[in-house]
Design an enzyme around this catalytic site. Structure first.
Site, PDB file in Angstrom:
ATOM      1  N   GLY A   5     -52.979   5.408  -7.401  1.00 53.11           N
ATOM      2  CA  GLY A   5     -54.412   4.326  -6.891  1.00 53.11           C
ATOM      3  C   GLY A   5     -53.834   3.345  -5.526  1.00 53.11           C
ATOM      4  N   ARG A  66     -55.899  11.040  -8.473  1.00 52.52           N
ATOM      5  CA  ARG A  66     -54.407  11.086  -9.911  1.00 52.52           C
ATOM      6  C   ARG A  66     -55.209  13.021 -10.396  1.00 52.52           C
ATOM      7  NH1 ARG A  66     -56.018   5.330 -11.328  1.00 52.52           N
ATOM      8  NH2 ARG A  66     -54.608   4.213 -10.449  1.00 52.52           N
ATOM      9  N   ASP A  97     -45.368   5.127  -9.315  1.00 55.40           N
ATOM     10  CA  ASP A  97     -44.319   5.807 -10.691  1.00 55.40           C
ATOM     11  C   ASP A  97     -44.551   6.993 -10.772  1.00 55.40           C
ATOM     12  OD1 ASP A  97     -46.354   4.656 -11.546  1.00 55.40           O
ATOM     13  OD2 ASP A  97     -44.937   3.558 -12.655  1.00 55.40           O
ATOM     14  N   THR A 120     -48.725   0.717  -3.801  1.00 55.50           N
ATOM     15  CA  THR A 120     -49.520  -0.197  -4.664  1.00 55.50           C
ATOM     16  C   THR A 120     -49.244  -1.669  -4.839  1.00 55.50           C
ATOM     17  OG1 THR A 120     -49.579  -0.126  -7.373  1.00 55.50           O
ATOM     18  CG2 THR A 120     -47.293   0.685  -6.627  1.00 55.50           C
ATOM     19  N   ASP A 122     -49.488  -3.037  -7.644  1.00 54.87           N
ATOM     20  CA  ASP A 122     -48.810  -4.252  -8.860  1.00 54.87           C
ATOM     21  C   ASP A 122     -47.979  -4.205  -8.715  1.00 54.87           C
ATOM     22  OD1 ASP A 122     -51.558  -3.732  -9.785  1.00 54.87           O
ATOM     23  OD2 ASP A 122     -50.508  -1.463 -10.984  1.00 54.87           O
ATOM     24  N   ASP A 124     -45.249  -2.750  -9.229  1.00 53.19           N
ATOM     25  CA  ASP A 124     -44.099  -2.757  -9.797  1.00 53.19           C
ATOM     26  C   ASP A 124     -42.754  -1.632 -10.061  1.00 53.19           C
ATOM     27  OD1 ASP A 124     -45.842  -1.169 -10.032  1.00 53.19           O
ATOM     28  OD2 ASP A 124     -46.383  -0.674 -12.037  1.00 53.19           O
ATOM     29  N   MET A 164     -56.240  -7.530 -11.800  1.00 51.60           N
ATOM     30  CA  MET A 164     -55.473  -6.204 -11.848  1.00 51.60           C
ATOM     31  C   MET A 164     -54.436  -6.550 -11.947  1.00 51.60           C
ATOM     32  SD  MET A 164     -57.037  -3.253  -9.617  1.00 51.60           S
ATOM     33  CE  MET A 164     -58.201  -2.297  -9.848  1.00 51.60           C
ATOM     34  N   ARG A 166     -52.652  -3.269 -14.368  1.00 49.20           N
ATOM     35  CA  ARG A 166     -52.419  -2.753 -16.303  1.00 49.20           C
ATOM     36  C   ARG A 166     -50.815  -3.739 -16.929  1.00 49.20           C
ATOM     37  NH1 ARG A 166     -54.477   2.590 -15.177  1.00 49.20           N
ATOM     38  NH2 ARG A 166     -52.809   3.186 -13.130  1.00 49.20           N
ATOM     39  N   LYS A 206     -56.090 -34.959 -20.545  1.00 46.79           N
ATOM     40  CA  LYS A 206     -54.992 -35.813 -19.204  1.00 46.79           C
ATOM     41  C   LYS A 206     -56.397 -35.821 -17.507  1.00 46.79           C
ATOM     42  CE  LYS A 206     -50.249 -34.872 -19.635  1.00 46.79           C
ATOM     43  NZ  LYS A 206     -49.343 -34.523 -19.404  1.00 46.79           N
TER      44      LYS A 206
HETATM   45  O1  F6P Z   1     -51.776   0.828 -10.020  1.00 42.66           O
HETATM   46  C1  F6P Z   1     -52.990   0.063  -9.628  1.00 42.66           C
HETATM   47  C2  F6P Z   1     -53.703  -0.425 -10.606  1.00 42.66           C
HETATM   48  O2  F6P Z   1     -54.887  -0.637  -9.613  1.00 42.66           O
HETATM   49  C3  F6P Z   1     -53.810  -1.393 -11.197  1.00 42.66           C
HETATM   50  O3  F6P Z   1     -53.500  -2.633 -11.417  1.00 42.66           O
HETATM   51  C4  F6P Z   1     -55.109  -0.684 -12.311  1.00 42.66           C
HETATM   52  O4  F6P Z   1     -54.959  -1.066 -13.733  1.00 42.66           O
HETATM   53  C5  F6P Z   1     -55.464   0.511 -12.253  1.00 42.66           C
HETATM   54  O5  F6P Z   1     -54.579   0.758 -10.903  1.00 42.66           O
HETATM   55  C6  F6P Z   1     -56.449   1.038 -11.545  1.00 42.66           C
HETATM   56  O6  F6P Z   1     -57.054   2.184 -12.138  1.00 42.66           O
HETATM   57  P1  F6P Z   1     -57.909   2.852 -11.719  1.00 42.66           P
HETATM   58  O7  F6P Z   1     -58.833   3.173 -10.147  1.00 42.66           O
HETATM   59  O8  F6P Z   1     -57.977   4.692 -11.850  1.00 42.66           O
HETATM   60  O9  F6P Z   1     -59.145   2.704 -12.148  1.00 42.66           O
END
Ligand code: F6P
Length: 318
Positions: A5, A66, A97, A120, A122, A124, A164, A166, A206
């Site tokens: 990504g 990918r 990763d 990325t 993410d 992560d 975003m 996942r 509240k």
């Molecule tokens: O890993 C980055 C990311 O943007 C994630 O947050 C998301 O789940 C995924 O890629 C989406 O992938 P794609 O662009 O293949 O739909």
């Protein structure tokens, strides 16, 4: 190459790698479309002037992909032959990763020098407190949620906003706190639907008239964001509920200053490591220094979310 990504800051990292190579008098070849372009020998020689005016650009000039073919032995053999034919001696992979896993396998099979730069949104990846693109994505996300807040508050509505991530809740947790969300649902922690409902009801009692719940794509209640919204609407019939899925807009845009500087630093270090004969490492930011972590460790290790943030979020939503 850039792989997986895309993320804001990838162009700044390409620029940094290219210019560091030029600084050390080495030739730099860009590989289009990640591992797929490597298999197909889709190369371009890059000098310092070829990467002008890209430090501020989102996406990646080298494109990203990918590659399924690179997962096969035959694919990797083709990739190795392309590299040898072009006279390439080392590979800098900018990605997440999945991209690093490909790099590790390739290194094991062909003993080919690979250095990773974590890119990325993410965040992560183990071995760096920040991945390239994460800071920009956070800023994009809170800007979007701020806008949602305007309309939520005008109509006294409850908004579910999907962000975003996942497998990781970094964006949800930090953007959620930054944008003043009532509740934040993340993949790392299943706090249950009941708890969310109770919190929303309590806030309503509240005097809160509108609320925002931030939901990471991969959150663990097992319900889609639309099901979550239905669940709350059924249990709080007097509340108007709306859903907004932010999606890929979080991956685009001009990188923040933080991501640009990080990209410049990581690119320099990646090339210098290759020149020192190092391989199978990822560059990362640790205690504000650029450090190298074993690439396998970076893949296998888990970048933990900061649980203190969950507590802070809880207190803020009183
Ligand atoms: O890993 C980055 C990311 O943007 C994630 O947050 C998301 O789940 C995924 O890629 C989406 O992938 P794609 O662009 O293949 O739909």
């Amino acid at each position: 190459m850039t792989s997986g990504g895309d993320a804001p800051g990838m162009n700044a990292a390409i620029r940094s790698v290219v210019r560091t190579c030029a600084y050390y008098d080495r030739e730099c070849v860009g590989i289009y479309r990640g591992y797929q372009g490597l298999i197909e020998a889709d190369f371009i020689t890059l000098g310092p002037r070829n990467v002008k005016n890209i430090i501020n650009k989102g996406g990646t000039i080298l494109k990203s992909a990918r590659s399924k073919e690179f997962r096969t032995k035959e694919g990797r053999e083709k990739a190795y032959n392309s590299l040898k034919k072009e006279g390439i001696d080392g590979l800098v992979v900018i990605g997440g990763d999945g991209s690093f896993t490909g790099g590790v396998v390739f290194n094991q099979e062909y003993n080919f020098p690979v250095i990773g730069i974590p890119g990325t949104i993410d965040n992560d990846i183990y071995g760096t407190t920040h991945t390239l693109g994460y800071d920009t994505a956070l800023n994009t996300t809170i800007e979007a949620i701020d806008k949602i807040r305007d309309t939520a508050s005008s109509h006294n509505r409850l908004f579910f906003v999907e962000v975003m991530g996942r497998d990781a809740g970094f964006i949800a947790l930090n953007a959620g706190i930054g944008a003043g969300a009532e509740e934040i649902l993340i993949p790392e922690e299943d706090l249950g639907l009941e708890r969310m409902l109770e919190s929303l009801k309590r806030s309503r009692r509240k005097g809160k008239l509108s609320s925002i719940v931030v939901v990471a794509e991969g959150e663990k209640t097992g319900k889609s964001i639309f099901e979550l919204a239905d669940y709350v609407e059924t249990n709080m019939p007097d509340y108007e509920v709306r859903v907004s899925v932010l999606g890929h807009m979080q991956r685009g845009g001009s990188p923040s200053c933080f991501d640009r500087v990080l990209a410049c630093r990581m690119g320099v270090k990646a090339v210098e490591l290759l020149l020192e004969g190092k391989t199978n490492l990822m560059v990362g930011l640790i205690n504000n220094e650029i450090e190298a972590t074993d690439l396998e460790k970076a893949i296998k290790g888990h970048h933990e979310i900061n649980r203190e943030l969950l507590r802070v979020s809880d207190i803020m939503s009183i």
